[in-house]
Enzyme design. Sequence first.
Site, mmCIF file in Angstrom:
data_model
loop_
_atom_site.group_PDB
_atom_site.id
_atom_site.type_symbol
_atom_site.label_atom_id
_atom_site.label_comp_id
_atom_site.label_asym_id
_atom_site.label_seq_id
_atom_site.Cartn_x
_atom_site.Cartn_y
_atom_site.Cartn_z
ATOM 1 C CB CYS A 50 -45.553 24.061 64.927
ATOM 2 S SG CYS A 50 -46.568 22.629 65.354
ATOM 3 N NE ARG A 52 -48.514 23.915 73.854
ATOM 4 C CZ ARG A 52 -49.648 24.320 74.422
ATOM 5 N NH1 ARG A 52 -49.630 25.249 75.360
ATOM 6 N NH2 ARG A 52 -50.804 23.784 74.075
ATOM 7 C CB SER A 109 -52.677 19.279 72.212
ATOM 8 O OG SER A 109 -51.549 18.985 73.007
ATOM 9 C CD GLN A 116 -47.780 13.217 67.916
ATOM 10 O OE1 GLN A 116 -48.754 13.763 68.449
ATOM 11 N NE2 GLN A 116 -47.901 12.141 67.150
ATOM 12 N N GLY A 191 -47.389 13.210 50.389
ATOM 13 C CA GLY A 191 -47.466 14.384 51.256
ATOM 14 C C GLY A 191 -47.472 14.017 52.727
ATOM 15 C CB THR A 193 -52.251 13.093 54.833
ATOM 16 O OG1 THR A 193 -52.658 14.410 55.204
ATOM 17 C CG2 THR A 193 -53.287 12.096 55.332
#
Length: 420
Positions: A50, A52, A109, A116, A191, A193
């Site tokens: 999402c 790169r 990042s 991740q 959601g 989070t």
Amino acid sequence: MTLLALGINHKTAPVSLRERVTFSPESIDQALASLLQQPLVQGGVVLSTCNRTELYLSVEQQENLHEQLIAWLCNYHKLSPDEVKKSLYWHHGNDAVSHLMRVASGLDSLVLGEPQILGQVKKAFAESQREQSLSGELERLFQKTFSVAKRVRTETEIGASAVSVAFAACTLARQIFESLSELNVLLVGAGETIELVARHLREHQVKHMIIANRTRERAQALATEVGAEVITLPEIDARLADADIIISSTASPLPIIGKGMVERALKSRRNQPMLFVDIAVPRDIEPEVGKLSNAYLYSVDDLQAIIQHNMAQRQAAAVQAESIVQQESMNFMTWLRAQGAVETIRDYRSQAEQVRSEMTAKALAAIEQGANVEQVVNELAHKLTNRLIHAPTKSLQQAASDGDMERLQLLRDSLGLDQH
């Protein structure tokens, strides 16, 4: 052959462009096949997340290389070069090597040190392995990169501190309670989070987890994944006393948990302490709750202070990590240059062997036809000497003619003329 990395990321392009240049998981095999059809490309890996989209390539270096690759990328995604050019970055040779190592180690990042990305790089590498689109140099580079990323994780503290709201909330709970294994947790909301919080808590093996949400359906999938119980928001009042830790993150415009509700829960619990972590904006828990005895309320601002402190620690660890990457990228380039020498030596030996084989065959044929053996051997030695020194002699003459004394000395050294 040279190694090349090109791409766009969250630093160079907005999401409106990044989403148009992304490669879906289903299209990676087609993209690799198309990429390897380009005349200058010998091997490739496509990394698309999402934040790169990057191509890692082994290529033949030519003047129009960049233009060819831009044309391929734009044709593939049906974009004009003007839309992409300003957002693209290019890294060659050692810069490409260190860039990949920085990416895999989380140093490039959006969230410094996030783990991740390493899994995403490994997945991209596995795709290229499956499609047989790796050159030997790329395969060695990625294997080396994985060991470097592991070294960064084990030798630095870059991943040790919480720098996300979800992780910080769980870290706070673990700081206040020595062990979570005997505690009940109530999560309010379903959601992204809260999903992250629930997964962190599952890893720390909390005793029981309850997820409260406006609708059961939205919360059920997450509850199934983490082994939690589902209730609706109106049921919170009746179940609040069961929870030792309450973490809330909804989009409600009004508070969901009020002072009176908490007072009743504390009375039912005989004033056993309760930790409230409110990471919603607007707030889900009335601020007055924090004034109650045995109710400890932390807001998103309190978590941000933790995150900022931890980010400073990560920044310090990043300096050490950058040093590791610099050292390891130089080591890899030393290996890569040595591979170039190995190939040159192999070609040189092969050429000499071919000359020897051809001339020996002619000499043996002459002897079989009755030629004088001594004469044939002398002639063989003479011709073999001339053939082997022909190319070096021309190079020496050209260097002398050009007045290139540095090259002349280099040739003398390579021929061993100054050795005693």
